[in-house]
Scaffold this active site. Structure first.
Site, PDB file in Angstrom:
ATOM      1  N   HIS A  54      26.691  47.099  13.354  1.00  0.00           N
ATOM      2  CA  HIS A  54      26.017  45.805  13.396  1.00  0.00           C
ATOM      3  C   HIS A  54      24.564  45.959  12.943  1.00  0.00           C
ATOM      4  O   HIS A  54      23.999  47.047  13.012  1.00  0.00           O
ATOM      5  CB  HIS A  54      26.035  45.229  14.815  1.00  0.00           C
ATOM      6  CG  HIS A  54      27.403  45.132  15.408  1.00  0.00           C
ATOM      7  ND1 HIS A  54      28.437  44.447  14.814  1.00  0.00           N
ATOM      8  CD2 HIS A  54      27.911  45.647  16.561  1.00  0.00           C
ATOM      9  CE1 HIS A  54      29.517  44.534  15.571  1.00  0.00           C
ATOM     10  NE2 HIS A  54      29.229  45.257  16.630  1.00  0.00           N
ATOM     11  N   ASN A  96      35.979  44.184  24.632  1.00  0.00           N
ATOM     12  CA  ASN A  96      36.150  44.996  23.438  1.00  0.00           C
ATOM     13  C   ASN A  96      37.446  45.807  23.566  1.00  0.00           C
ATOM     14  O   ASN A  96      37.653  46.473  24.579  1.00  0.00           O
ATOM     15  CB  ASN A  96      34.947  45.938  23.286  1.00  0.00           C
ATOM     16  CG  ASN A  96      34.889  46.591  21.934  1.00  0.00           C
ATOM     17  OD1 ASN A  96      35.903  47.024  21.391  1.00  0.00           O
ATOM     18  ND2 ASN A  96      33.691  46.671  21.368  1.00  0.00           N
ATOM     19  N   PRO A  97      38.336  45.750  22.583  1.00  0.00           N
ATOM     20  CA  PRO A  97      39.577  46.535  22.676  1.00  0.00           C
ATOM     21  C   PRO A  97      39.346  48.017  22.935  1.00  0.00           C
ATOM     22  O   PRO A  97      40.182  48.672  23.566  1.00  0.00           O
ATOM     23  CB  PRO A  97      40.235  46.301  21.310  1.00  0.00           C
ATOM     24  CG  PRO A  97      39.741  44.958  20.888  1.00  0.00           C
ATOM     25  CD  PRO A  97      38.317  44.893  21.376  1.00  0.00           C
ATOM     26  N   SER A  98      38.212  48.553  22.460  1.00  0.00           N
ATOM     27  CA  SER A  98      37.926  49.966  22.724  1.00  0.00           C
ATOM     28  C   SER A  98      37.727  50.216  24.212  1.00  0.00           C
ATOM     29  O   SER A  98      38.046  51.297  24.714  1.00  0.00           O
ATOM     30  CB  SER A  98      36.692  50.418  21.939  1.00  0.00           C
ATOM     31  OG  SER A  98      35.532  49.721  22.362  1.00  0.00           O
ATOM     32  N   ASN A 151      31.646  41.870  26.790  1.00  0.00           N
ATOM     33  CA  ASN A 151      32.122  43.236  27.014  1.00  0.00           C
ATOM     34  C   ASN A 151      32.212  43.612  28.489  1.00  0.00           C
ATOM     35  O   ASN A 151      31.853  44.734  28.877  1.00  0.00           O
ATOM     36  CB  ASN A 151      31.237  44.233  26.258  1.00  0.00           C
ATOM     37  CG  ASN A 151      31.311  44.033  24.751  1.00  0.00           C
ATOM     38  OD1 ASN A 151      32.246  43.420  24.247  1.00  0.00           O
ATOM     39  ND2 ASN A 151      30.323  44.526  24.035  1.00  0.00           N
ATOM     40  N   SER A 184      27.885  40.949  15.212  1.00  0.00           N
ATOM     41  CA  SER A 184      28.087  41.346  16.605  1.00  0.00           C
ATOM     42  C   SER A 184      28.791  40.214  17.352  1.00  0.00           C
ATOM     43  O   SER A 184      28.692  39.035  16.982  1.00  0.00           O
ATOM     44  CB  SER A 184      26.748  41.657  17.270  1.00  0.00           C
ATOM     45  OG  SER A 184      26.003  40.464  17.465  1.00  0.00           O
ATOM     46  N   THR A 185      29.498  40.566  18.425  1.00  0.00           N
ATOM     47  CA  THR A 185      30.187  39.551  19.220  1.00  0.00           C
ATOM     48  C   THR A 185      29.196  38.552  19.792  1.00  0.00           C
ATOM     49  O   THR A 185      29.482  37.353  19.866  1.00  0.00           O
ATOM     50  CB  THR A 185      30.986  40.217  20.356  1.00  0.00           C
ATOM     51  OG1 THR A 185      31.821  41.238  19.814  1.00  0.00           O
ATOM     52  CG2 THR A 185      31.847  39.207  21.080  1.00  0.00           C
ATOM     53  N   GLY A 186      28.029  39.037  20.205  1.00  0.00           N
ATOM     54  CA  GLY A 186      27.013  38.140  20.734  1.00  0.00           C
ATOM     55  C   GLY A 186      26.598  37.092  19.726  1.00  0.00           C
ATOM     56  O   GLY A 186      26.496  35.902  20.035  1.00  0.00           O
TER      57      GLY A 186
END
Length: 364
Positions: free
Chosen positions: A338, A204-206, A185, A290-292
Site C-alpha cells: 500500500h 484480513n484472510p491472512s 482487521n 488499503s482496506t481503510g
C-alpha cells in the site's frame, strides 16, 4: 475658633471629595482606554489566526504527493491547521457522493448479496483475470440485500483506522457517539481510546489462515474473537486473490450456524476494481488500495458526515513524539503493498475541502 475649625474641616472634606471624584474619573478613563486596546489586541489576534488558517488551508489543499512532504517541516503547520475551525462543505460532500456512486456504486455493489449475484455467476478476481463460479450452496449463504438500502444514508459515521496516533487519545467516547462505526482487521477495542461500538469490521484472510487455521474442528477461538463486536457485520476480501477464497468461505460456513445474527459478507471484487480505477485515474499510484481507504470511500458515498480517526501513517506525532505503527502493537506493514502516505495526502485534501473530518489530535 470653633467656626474657623469647622470651616477648615469643611474645606478639607470638599478637597478630599473632589480628589476622589477626579481619581474615579481618571480610573474610568484609564480602564476604558485599556479595555479598548485589549479588545483591539484580541481582534488583531483573531484576525491573525484567521489569516494563518486561510494560508494553511491553501497550503494543504495544494499538496499533491507525500513525496513533497518534509515531515519535520510540516508537522508544526499541520498541528496549527488541525486547531483551525473546520467547516464542512455540503456541496463537496454531495459532489464526492455522486462521483463515487456513478463510478463504483457501493450503495448496491459493496459486497456480494443474493440480489446482485446469481447462482453459477462467474466472478472475476480483483487482482487477476481468473474467475470463481458461485455455486448454489454459497449463494444460499449470501445476505439478501444491503441493510442501508432500507435506511437511506447512515448518518454520522466514524471510520476508525489502526494508527498509533490513537494510543492515549481519549477518543473512545467520541467515536462511540457516531451512528455507524467501521473498524479494520479485527482490531482490539476499548472504552478509552477507540471505543467499543462497531457496525462493520473487516477481517484480513491472512489473519484467518495464521490464527484460526483449525476453525472447522475448533471454532471457539474465532467465535470468541468476533463476538466482542456484538452483531457487527464481518467483511472479508474473499476474491481479492485466489488464495483468499477458501479460508473466507470456510469462515462463513463456520460462523453462520453459530452466530447467525452476525453477518459474514464478502467484498465485491467488481466494486474494488472500479474503485481502484477511479483513484488511479486521479493519480493515486499503488499496488492496491488499503482496506481503510476503501471503506473511507464507502463512507463518503453512504454517510451524511464522515469522521476519520487513527489515519496517520507516520512514526512521529504532531507533538513530535515517536509513535508505534498501530495503537495496539508495533508490527510494521507489508512492504510495497500500500501507499498509505499517498492515501493520507488525499484524505488531507478531502478534509481541506470540507468533504470529511480528519481527527489527528487527542479528543477532549
Amino acid at each position: 475658633m470653633c467656626t474657623t475649625a469647622r470651616s477648615l474641616q469643611m474645606d478639607l472634606f470638599k478637597w478630599i471629595f473632589g480628589l476622589l471624584i477626579v481619581l474615579v474619573i481618571y480610573t474610568c478613563l484609564y480602564l476604558t482606554y485599556c479595555g479598548k486596546h485589549e479588545m483591539m489586541g484580541s481582534e488583531m489576534t483573531d484576525r491573525f489566526k484567521l489569516l494563518n488558517c486561510m494560508k494553511l488551508h491553501q497550503k494543504f489543499s495544494n499538496i499533491t504527493s507525500a513525496n513533497s512532504i518534509d515531515m519535520m517541516n510540516v508537522i508544526g503547520n499541520l498541528s496549527a491547521f488541525m486547531s483551525c475551525l473546520h467547516v464542512t462543505n455540503r456541496t463537496q460532500k454531495e459532489l464526492h457522493r455522486l462521483r463515487l456512486r456513478f463510478c463504483c456504486n457501493g450503495t448496491d455493489l459493496l459486497y456480494l448479496t443474493k440480489k446482485n449475484t446469481a447462482v453459477n455467476q462467474s466472478i472475476a478476481y480483483e487482482t487477476s483475470n481468473r474467475v470463481y463460479k458461485v455455486g448454489a450452496a454459497l449463494h444460499k449463504m449470501l445476505p439478501e440485500d444491503f441493510p442501508w438500502s432500507r435506511r437511506g444514508h447512515l448518518g454520522r459515521c466514524a471510520v476508525v483506522g489502526n494508527g498509533g496516533i490513537l494510543k492515549n487519545s481519549s477518543c473512545g467516547r467520541e467515536i462511540d457517539s457516531a451512528d455507524f462505526i467501521i473498524r479494520f482487521n479485527l482490531a482490539p477495542i476499548n472504552d478509552s481510546d477507540v471505543g467499543v461500538k462497531t457496525d462493520l469490521v473487516t477481517i484480513n484472510p491472512s489473519q484467518l489462515s495464521a490464527d484460526y487455521r483449525n476453525m472447522a474442528e475448533n471454532p471457539d477461538p474465532l467465535v470468541r474473537r468476533v463476538s466482542v463486536y456484538g452483531n457487527a457485520s464481518l467483511m472479508i476480501p474473499a476474491f481479492a486473490y485466489t488464495h483468499c477464497t477458501a479460508v473466507s468461505v470456510k469462515t462463513l460456513q463456520v460462523l453462520q450456524p453459530i452466530r447467525p445474527q452476525q453477518p459474514v459478507v464478502f467484498f465485491s471484487p467488481y466494486y474494488l476494481k472500479t474503485l481502484d480505477c477511479f483513484w488511479k485515474g486521479l493519480g493515486l499510484k499503488e499496488k492496491r488500495l488499503s482496506t481503510g481507504f476503501m471503506l473511507v470511500n464507502m463512507a463518503l458515498e453512504l454517510c451524511d458526515d464522515v469522521h476519520l480517526y487513527g489515519f496517520w501513517p507516520f512514526d512521529i506525532s504532531l507533538k513530535q513524539q515517536t509513535l508505534q505503527h498501530h495503537y495496539y502493537d508495533n508490527k510494521p506493514p507489508k512492504p510495497f503493498m500500500h501507499a498509505m502516505p499517498e492515501e493520507f495526502v488525499r484524505l488531507l485534501q478531502l478534509h481541506s475541502q470540507g468533504a470529511l473530518t480528519l481527527h489527528l489530535q487527542p479528543c477532549l
